[in-house]
Design a protein around this motif. Structure first.
Motif, mmCIF file in Angstrom:
data_model
loop_
_atom_site.group_PDB
_atom_site.id
_atom_site.type_symbol
_atom_site.label_atom_id
_atom_site.label_comp_id
_atom_site.label_asym_id
_atom_site.label_seq_id
_atom_site.Cartn_x
_atom_site.Cartn_y
_atom_site.Cartn_z
ATOM 1 N N GLN A 19 0.855 -1.317 0.140
ATOM 2 C CA GLN A 19 0.024 -0.100 -0.024
ATOM 3 C C GLN A 19 0.833 1.278 0.292
ATOM 4 N N ILE A 20 0.464 2.359 -0.769
ATOM 5 C CA ILE A 20 1.032 3.490 -0.694
ATOM 6 C C ILE A 20 -0.030 4.707 -0.122
ATOM 7 N N CYS A 36 -5.903 9.576 0.003
ATOM 8 C CA CYS A 36 -6.092 7.740 -0.528
ATOM 9 C C CYS A 36 -5.133 6.876 -0.192
ATOM 10 N N VAL A 37 -5.381 5.882 -0.299
ATOM 11 C CA VAL A 37 -4.287 4.631 -0.102
ATOM 12 C C VAL A 37 -4.391 3.958 -1.425
ATOM 13 N N LEU A 38 -3.191 3.710 -2.039
ATOM 14 C CA LEU A 38 -3.090 3.047 -3.426
ATOM 15 C C LEU A 38 -2.587 1.763 -3.098
ATOM 16 N N ASP A 127 -1.761 4.582 6.406
ATOM 17 C CA ASP A 127 -0.754 4.930 5.325
ATOM 18 C C ASP A 127 -0.928 6.355 4.794
ATOM 19 N N ALA A 128 -2.223 6.845 4.860
ATOM 20 C CA ALA A 128 -2.423 8.170 4.319
ATOM 21 C C ALA A 128 -2.327 9.123 5.486
ATOM 22 N N LEU A 129 -2.560 8.738 6.596
ATOM 23 C CA LEU A 129 -2.340 9.695 7.422
ATOM 24 C C LEU A 129 -0.752 9.825 7.986
ATOM 25 N N ALA A 130 -0.107 8.664 7.616
ATOM 26 C CA ALA A 130 1.371 8.622 7.658
ATOM 27 C C ALA A 130 1.932 9.501 6.651
ATOM 28 N N ALA A 131 1.349 9.512 5.475
ATOM 29 C CA ALA A 131 1.836 10.358 4.410
ATOM 30 C C ALA A 131 1.802 11.866 4.710
ATOM 31 N N ALA A 132 0.478 12.174 5.452
ATOM 32 C CA ALA A 132 0.290 13.489 5.778
ATOM 33 C C ALA A 132 1.137 13.880 7.003
#
Length: 145
Positions: A19-20, A36-38, A127-132
């Protein structure tokens, strides 16, 4: 890779083999939010989805999380994340930066727990929260003086 164009909008990617996580952030406020999560197959994203996000958001730059070991040395995933960053740059000709993402997933899980989520990361992955969080970290480190 710096650019003379002022940074306004950035996309952040928390790279993983399955997941990304993706987030969008604003340089003016220094804040980012989950997008989002890809899904990824052995680290390869659906490039059509990535391209759709690039077209929709038209970011000035991209930040990819660099998974380092706690002592700051590269991890097994570091080279894969750097390769992903190079591919983003090659495909979309945008400035791509990497940022130390140590503890962002841990912090994201803690934030989810604070919001009342117990386990259940499959329903609402971090994952998306980690990206943020990693994008906000990059913005804080690179804020104009």
């Amino acid at each position: 890779m710096m650019t003379s164009k002022p940074l306004r909008l950035l996309l952040g990617f928390d790279y993983g083999t399955k997941q990304i996580g993706v987030a969008v952030g604003q340089a003016i406020t220094g804040q980012a939010r989950e997008l989002c999560v890809l899904k990824a197959q052995n680290g390869v994203p659906d490039w059509n989805r990535v391209e759709a996000l690039i077209k929709e958001w038209q970011p000035d730059a991209i930040v990819v999380g660099l998974p380092l070991n706690m002592d700051g040395t590269p991890s097994d995933m570091s080279e894969r994340a750097e390769k992903f960053a190079r591919r983003l740059h090659g495909r979309y000709n945008l400035p791509v930066h990497t940022h130390d993402e140590r503890l962002t997933t841990y912090a994201a899980k803690g934030e989810r727990l604070a919001q009342g989520q117990r386990d259940g990361y499959r329903e609402r992955p971090v994952d998306a929260l980690a990206a943020a969080l990693l994008l906000e970290g990059w913005l804080a480190d690179n804020a104009p003086a």
